[in-house]
Design an enzyme around this catalytic site. Sequence first.
Site, mmCIF file in Angstrom:
data_model
loop_
_atom_site.group_PDB
_atom_site.id
_atom_site.type_symbol
_atom_site.label_atom_id
_atom_site.label_comp_id
_atom_site.label_asym_id
_atom_site.label_seq_id
_atom_site.Cartn_x
_atom_site.Cartn_y
_atom_site.Cartn_z
ATOM 1 N N TRP A 1 0.837 -1.205 0.000
ATOM 2 C CA TRP A 1 0.000 0.000 0.000
ATOM 3 C C TRP A 1 0.872 1.256 0.000
ATOM 4 O O TRP A 1 0.490 2.284 -0.561
ATOM 5 C CB TRP A 1 -0.952 -0.012 1.194
ATOM 6 C CG TRP A 1 -2.175 -0.860 0.961
ATOM 7 C CD1 TRP A 1 -2.249 -1.981 0.206
ATOM 8 C CD2 TRP A 1 -3.498 -0.632 1.473
ATOM 9 N NE1 TRP A 1 -3.529 -2.489 0.219
ATOM 10 C CE2 TRP A 1 -4.306 -1.673 0.998
ATOM 11 C CE3 TRP A 1 -4.042 0.335 2.312
ATOM 12 C CZ2 TRP A 1 -5.662 -1.769 1.313
ATOM 13 C CZ3 TRP A 1 -5.398 0.245 2.630
ATOM 14 C CH2 TRP A 1 -6.205 -0.796 2.135
ATOM 15 N N ASP B 1 4.085 0.012 17.822
ATOM 16 C CA ASP B 1 2.674 -0.246 18.078
ATOM 17 C C ASP B 1 1.939 1.091 18.023
ATOM 18 O O ASP B 1 2.206 1.991 18.812
ATOM 19 C CB ASP B 1 2.517 -0.883 19.454
ATOM 20 C CG ASP B 1 1.079 -1.272 19.778
ATOM 21 O OD1 ASP B 1 0.154 -0.744 19.121
ATOM 22 O OD2 ASP B 1 0.884 -2.087 20.693
ATOM 23 N N ASP C 1 -4.964 -1.560 6.451
ATOM 24 C CA ASP C 1 -5.288 -2.880 5.905
ATOM 25 C C ASP C 1 -4.987 -3.956 6.954
ATOM 26 O O ASP C 1 -4.763 -5.118 6.626
ATOM 27 C CB ASP C 1 -4.465 -3.128 4.631
ATOM 28 C CG ASP C 1 -4.994 -4.302 3.817
ATOM 29 O OD1 ASP C 1 -6.212 -4.541 3.819
ATOM 30 O OD2 ASP C 1 -4.171 -4.996 3.185
ATOM 31 N N LYS D 1 -9.975 -1.722 6.979
ATOM 32 C CA LYS D 1 -10.490 -3.068 6.716
ATOM 33 C C LYS D 1 -11.138 -3.634 7.967
ATOM 34 O O LYS D 1 -10.643 -3.450 9.083
ATOM 35 C CB LYS D 1 -9.357 -3.997 6.273
ATOM 36 C CG LYS D 1 -9.827 -5.443 6.027
ATOM 37 C CD LYS D 1 -8.829 -6.230 5.225
ATOM 38 C CE LYS D 1 -7.602 -6.631 6.019
ATOM 39 N NZ LYS D 1 -6.678 -7.443 5.197
#
Length: 266
Positions: free
Chosen positions: A50, A86, A111, A151
């Site tokens: 991406w 993270d 995603d 997503k």
Amino acid sequence: MGGKDDYYNRSKQQGYRSRSSYKLKQLDEDADLLGHGDTVVDLGAAPGGWLQVAAEAVGETGTVVGVDLQRIEDLDEHDVETIRGDMTEERTRHYLREAVGEGGADVVVSDMAPNMTGEYSLDHARSVHLARQAFDVALELLEPGGDFVVKVFQGEDLDALRADVSEEFEYVKTNSPPASRDASSEVYLVAKGLLTAPVEIGDRIEVTVEERGEEGDGIAYVEGYSIFVPDVEPGETVEVVVDDVKPRFGFAERIDPDAESDSSHD
């Protein structure tokens, strides 16, 4: 030859790191997400497919930042900044904010998918949890009018997530790009136009008109947010009711106190 092989082979031929690159291409084609000069943040960016698509779209004047727990190999052909960490930790968010800059991001995409357990309800719940984390990051980083793509697996918690996202954007669309595998339960929420207005439709407020717009409407400002009011002159202070809200400006109608007084005596 199946769809999986088609996109896999195409990605190898065209130099993309993953077949999922075509999902972002298709989402962009449908919703006009990526523009020249944009700042794009990709959450869960490894292995970098991406990032490649985003970098191609924004060009040399744009900025692309990817974050992932895994190391992302450098994209030599593109100017892309990657952060290993993270995204829910403040340290990582700090680096993200620094990379994006004061102007904010135009687009945040995600995603991310959970590690699959094979238990569908659990996998769905975990995907929604990840999507909500991405949503929080998007609200922090996006500039007014910015776009968000995430997503999520279909299931019972999807409607609630979509409703929450809808409250913050002009509109939200659920999209299943052709590059998604036929057997996959994944969908993408595509949210356009982050709303950061200090007013809501139906608000009654008093404003002072400061200037006239190109169309002749008066323009007032609320916390730097432009509100267009017809049939008023610069310098007037009037009570208005907000009837439409866009990411960067809104519209309001003047409240006629005489008309309200008349109606109260009917």
